[in-house]
Scaffold this motif. Structure first.
Motif, short mmCIF file in Angstrom:
data_model
loop_
_atom_site.label_atom_id
_atom_site.label_comp_id
_atom_site.label_asym_id
_atom_site.label_seq_id
_atom_site.Cartn_x
_atom_site.Cartn_y
_atom_site.Cartn_z
N ARG A 11 7.24 7.56 -0.19
CA ARG A 11 8.06 6.66 -0.99
C ARG A 11 7.37 6.48 -2.32
O ARG A 11 6.18 6.78 -2.43
CB ARG A 11 8.15 5.28 -0.34
CG ARG A 11 8.85 5.27 0.98
CD ARG A 11 9.26 3.85 1.29
NE ARG A 11 9.99 3.83 2.54
CZ ARG A 11 9.51 3.30 3.66
NH1 ARG A 11 8.31 2.78 3.67
NH2 ARG A 11 10.24 3.32 4.75
N PHE A 60 3.83 4.97 -2.23
CA PHE A 60 3.32 4.83 -0.86
C PHE A 60 3.54 6.13 -0.10
O PHE A 60 4.59 6.76 -0.22
CB PHE A 60 4.06 3.70 -0.12
CG PHE A 60 3.68 3.58 1.33
CD1 PHE A 60 2.50 2.97 1.70
CD2 PHE A 60 4.50 4.11 2.32
CE1 PHE A 60 2.13 2.87 3.03
CE2 PHE A 60 4.15 4.01 3.66
CZ PHE A 60 2.96 3.39 4.00
N PRO A 77 -3.30 -4.01 7.70
CA PRO A 77 -2.82 -5.09 6.83
C PRO A 77 -1.36 -4.92 6.45
O PRO A 77 -0.77 -3.86 6.69
CB PRO A 77 -3.73 -4.98 5.61
CG PRO A 77 -4.36 -3.64 5.65
CD PRO A 77 -4.33 -3.18 7.07
N ASN A 78 -0.79 -5.93 5.83
CA ASN A 78 0.60 -5.83 5.37
C ASN A 78 0.75 -4.62 4.46
O ASN A 78 -0.08 -4.37 3.61
CB ASN A 78 1.00 -7.08 4.57
CG ASN A 78 1.08 -8.30 5.44
OD1 ASN A 78 1.30 -8.18 6.65
ND2 ASN A 78 0.90 -9.46 4.86
N GLY A 79 1.83 -3.88 4.66
CA GLY A 79 2.11 -2.74 3.81
C GLY A 79 1.35 -1.48 4.19
O GLY A 79 1.42 -0.46 3.50
N ALA A 80 0.61 -1.51 5.32
CA ALA A 80 -0.19 -0.34 5.72
C ALA A 80 0.71 0.81 6.21
O ALA A 80 0.29 1.97 6.21
CB ALA A 80 -1.17 -0.72 6.83
N GLY A 81 1.91 0.47 6.65
CA GLY A 81 2.82 1.53 7.12
C GLY A 81 3.13 1.47 8.60
O GLY A 81 3.76 2.38 9.14
N LYS A 82 2.76 0.38 9.27
CA LYS A 82 2.95 0.28 10.72
C LYS A 82 4.44 0.32 11.09
O LYS A 82 4.85 1.08 11.96
CB LYS A 82 2.33 -1.02 11.26
CG LYS A 82 0.87 -1.18 10.88
CD LYS A 82 0.32 -2.52 11.34
CE LYS A 82 0.99 -3.74 10.75
NZ LYS A 82 0.75 -3.97 9.32
N SER A 83 5.22 -0.51 10.40
CA SER A 83 6.66 -0.55 10.72
C SER A 83 7.32 0.78 10.35
O SER A 83 8.19 1.26 11.08
CB SER A 83 7.35 -1.68 9.97
OG SER A 83 6.83 -2.90 10.41
N THR A 84 6.91 1.35 9.23
CA THR A 84 7.48 2.64 8.82
C THR A 84 7.20 3.69 9.89
O THR A 84 8.07 4.50 10.24
CB THR A 84 6.90 3.07 7.46
OG1 THR A 84 7.16 2.03 6.51
CG2 THR A 84 7.51 4.38 6.98
N GLU A 100 5.13 -6.02 16.87
CA GLU A 100 4.66 -7.42 16.94
C GLU A 100 5.45 -8.21 17.98
O GLU A 100 6.10 -9.21 17.66
CB GLU A 100 4.80 -8.07 15.57
CG GLU A 100 4.04 -7.29 14.52
CD GLU A 100 3.38 -8.18 13.51
OE1 GLU A 100 3.06 -9.34 13.86
OE2 GLU A 100 3.15 -7.72 12.40
N HIS A 148 -0.76 -8.08 15.01
CA HIS A 148 -1.66 -8.71 14.05
C HIS A 148 -2.60 -9.66 14.77
O HIS A 148 -3.37 -10.36 14.13
CB HIS A 148 -0.84 -9.56 13.07
CG HIS A 148 -0.46 -8.82 11.84
ND1 HIS A 148 0.84 -8.69 11.44
CD2 HIS A 148 -1.19 -8.15 10.93
CE1 HIS A 148 0.88 -7.99 10.32
NE2 HIS A 148 -0.34 -7.65 9.99
N1 ATP Z 1 13.02 0.41 3.21
C1 ATP Z 1 12.00 0.61 2.36
N2 ATP Z 1 12.20 1.22 1.17
C2 ATP Z 1 11.17 1.42 0.33
N3 ATP Z 1 9.92 1.06 0.57
C3 ATP Z 1 9.67 0.44 1.72
C4 ATP Z 1 10.69 0.19 2.69
N4 ATP Z 1 10.12 -0.42 3.77
C5 ATP Z 1 8.81 -0.54 3.49
N5 ATP Z 1 8.54 -0.02 2.28
C6 ATP Z 1 7.20 0.09 1.67
O1 ATP Z 1 6.46 1.01 2.48
C7 ATP Z 1 5.11 0.57 2.61
C8 ATP Z 1 4.77 0.39 4.08
O2 ATP Z 1 5.50 -0.72 4.60
P1 ATP Z 1 5.54 -1.09 6.15
O3 ATP Z 1 6.57 -2.17 6.29
O4 ATP Z 1 5.68 0.11 6.96
O5 ATP Z 1 4.11 -1.70 6.36
P2 ATP Z 1 3.59 -2.58 7.57
O6 ATP Z 1 2.23 -2.08 7.84
O7 ATP Z 1 4.56 -2.57 8.67
O8 ATP Z 1 3.53 -4.00 6.91
P3 ATP Z 1 3.81 -5.47 7.57
O9 ATP Z 1 2.61 -5.79 8.38
O10 ATP Z 1 3.91 -6.34 6.35
O11 ATP Z 1 5.08 -5.40 8.35
C9 ATP Z 1 4.99 -0.69 1.77
O12 ATP Z 1 4.50 -0.30 0.50
C10 ATP Z 1 6.40 -1.20 1.69
O13 ATP Z 1 6.60 -1.94 0.52
#
Ligand code: ATP
Length: 367
Positions: free
Chosen positions: A22, A25, A44-51, A172, A205
Motif C-alpha cells: 500500500r 506500507f 504495535p498499531n499499524g504493524a500489519g496484523k489485521s492486514t 484480538e 495486544h
Molecule cells: N483498507 C486500508 N487501505 C489502506 N491502508 C490501510 C487499510 N487498512 C490498513 N491500512 C494501513 O496498513 C497498515 C497496516 O495496518 P493494519 O491494520 O494491518 O495494522 P495492525 O497491526 O492490525 O494495527 P492495529 O493494531 O492498529 O489494528 C497501516 O499503515 C494502515 O494504516
C-alpha cells in the motif's frame, strides 16, 4: 440436504508468504503454522496484523506470495489463483465480532453452515450442538443485543468453528471484554483451541493472552516479522523495545490471601499488590511484574521488605541503554536496569540477588 463432507484434515498446516503493498506500507511475511499449533501475532498499531489476517481470509488480495492450507493452494497471484473468502475453509472471529444483529444466536452460528450449503434443519441442529459446547444452550434464541460481551464472544467463536474449518483466525478475540469476563472466556478459548485440529492464528495486544494462549509468537513491526519463537523465549529475549515493554512482564502463579495481598505459590512469600477487588480470597491468579518495576540489590533491602525475595542471576543482556537481568529460582522475574546500575551492582551469572518491587507495580490477573 445433508451436511457437506468436512474439509479434508490438514496434514500440512498453513504455509504462506503474504505480500501486500500500500502507499507507505508493505507487508511481507512468511508463515508456517503446523496443524494444532496456536500462533500468536503481536505488534504495535499499524504493524500489519489485521492486514495479514484479512489477506489469509481472502478479504485483501496478495500482491505477491502464495498461501496453502493442508496442501491446497488458496492464493497464488503469479498463477492466477485467488480463492474467494466464502470458499476458504477458514473460521474467523473479528475484533468487533460482527454478529448479525437481526439473527438469533443459533441462527448466527448456523449462518456459516448454511452458506456452505447445509440444509436448514441440519444446520440448526449442528449450531445448537455448538452453542451447547460453548456453554450457551440456553441463549439459542437470544439476539446479539441481549447477550453479554462474553456470551457474544462465545457465539462468534461457535460460528467460526461450526463449519469445521481447516484454519482459525482470531483478531484480538478478548479485547472487548472486562477483566473478569476475559479470564473466564480465555480459559474456555484455550480449551477450544486445544481441541482444534488445524492451525490457529491469534492477534493479541494482551501479554497474558500472548503468554498463555499461544504455542509460538511472531512479532510484526513495520510489515515484517522481527521475531519468531516460543512465548517464554520471546519474553525473555525481546528483540525490540516494544516487545520488551509488552511482553517482558514476568508472570508468577499466586493465590489471593486478602485485599491487596497475594501469596506466591512457589515461595514462602506474600506480596503486597495492586487492588484485588475483582478477586475473592483463595482465587488463583497470575502476579504480573514489569521488568522496569523491579529493583535489584546485593543485600536484603530495608524499608518495606515485604516485597523482596532472593533469586539467582541467570542471564544479563545489554542493548543500547537498557540491561535486562534474568533470574532463576522458585519466583524468577526479569529486571530492567540501567548500565550504571549494573556496573554498581557488578552482577554476574550465578550471583545471588535480592529482587524488590513496589506494591503499586504488582498487577494481579485471574488465572
Ligand atoms: N483498507 C486500508 N487501505 C489502506 N491502508 C490501510 C487499510 N487498512 C490498513 N491500512 C494501513 O496498513 C497498515 C497496516 O495496518 P493494519 O491494520 O494491518 O495494522 P495492525 O497491526 O492490525 O494495527 P492495529 O493494531 O492498529 O489494528 C497501516 O499503515 C494502515 O494504516
Amino acid at each position: 440436504m445433508s451436511a457437506p463432507a468436512p474439509d479434508p484434515p490438514t496434514t500440512d498446516g498453513l504455509r504462506a508468504r503474504v505480500v501486500v503493498r500500500r502507499a507507505g506500507f508493505a507487508l511481507d511475511v512468511d508463515l508456517d503454522v503446523a496443524p494444532g499449533e496456536v500462533l500468536g501475532l503481536l505488534g504495535p498499531n499499524g504493524a500489519g496484523k489485521s492486514t495479514l489476517l484479512r489477506a489469509l481470509a481472502g478479504l485483501v488480495p496478495l500482491d505477491e506470495g502464495r498461501t496453502t492450507l493442508g496442501g491446497r493452494i488458496l492464493d497464488d497471484p503469479a498463477g492466477g489463483v485467488r480463492t474467494p473468502p466464502e470458499h476458504r475453509p477458514i473460521g474467523v472471529v473479528f475484533q468487533d465480532l460482527r454478529l448479525f444483529p437481526t439473527l438469533t444466536a443459533v441462527e448466527n452460528v448456523a449462518f456459516g453452515l448454511r452458506a456452505r450449503g447445509t440444509g436448514r434443519g441440519p444446520a440448526r441442529e449442528a449450531a445448537t450442538a455448538w452453542l451447547d459446547r460453548v456453554g450457551l444452550a440456553d441463549q439459542a434464541t437470544a439476539r446479539p443485543a441481549a447477550l453479554s460481551g462474553g456470551q457474544a464472544q462465545r457465539v462468534a467463536l461457535a460460528r467460526a468453528l461450526a463449519p469445521g474449518p481447516g484454519l482459525l483466525l482470531l483478531d484480538e478475540p478478548l479485547s472487548a471484554l472486562d477483566v473478569a469476563t476475559r479470564a473466564e472466556v480465555r480459559r474456555d478459548l484455550r480449551t477450544h483451541l486445544a481441541g482444534f485440529a488445524g492451525p490457529a492464528l491469534v492477534v493479541t495486544h494482551d501479554p497474558v493472552d500472548a503468554l498463555t494462549l499461544t504455542d509460538r509468537l511472531v512479532v510484526l513491526e513495520g510489515g515484517r516479522a522481527i521475531q519468531d519463537g516460543a512465548p517464554a523465549e520471546v519474553a525473555a529475549r525481546p528483540r525490540s523495545p516494544w516487545v520488551a515493554d509488552l511482553l517482558g512482564v514476568s508472570l508468577l502463579p499466586g493465590t489471593v490471601q486478602g485485599p491487596g495481598a497475594v501469596r506466591l505459590d512457589r515461595v514462602d512469600r506474600t506480596l503486597a499488590t495492586r487492588s484485588t477487588a475483582d478477586q475473592a480470597v483463595g482465587d488463583e491468579v497470575h502476579v504480573a511484574i514489569r521488568p522496569r518495576a523491579v529493583a535489584l540489590h546485593r543485600e536484603r533491602p530495608g524499608g518495606s521488605p515485604r516485597n523482596a525475595w532472593e533469586a539467582v542471576v541467570a542471564g544479563v543482556e545489554t542493548d543500547a541503554d537498557r540491561v535486562r537481568v534474568q533470574t532463576e529460582g522458585p519466583a524468577p522475574v526479569t529486571a530492567e536496569i540501567t548500565p550504571a546500575a549494573l556496573a554498581e551492582l557488578a552482577l554476574a551469572v550465578g550471583d545471588r540477588v535480592w529482587l524488590a518491587v513496589k506494591a503499586t507495580e504488582v498487577d494481579v490477573y485471574p488465572r
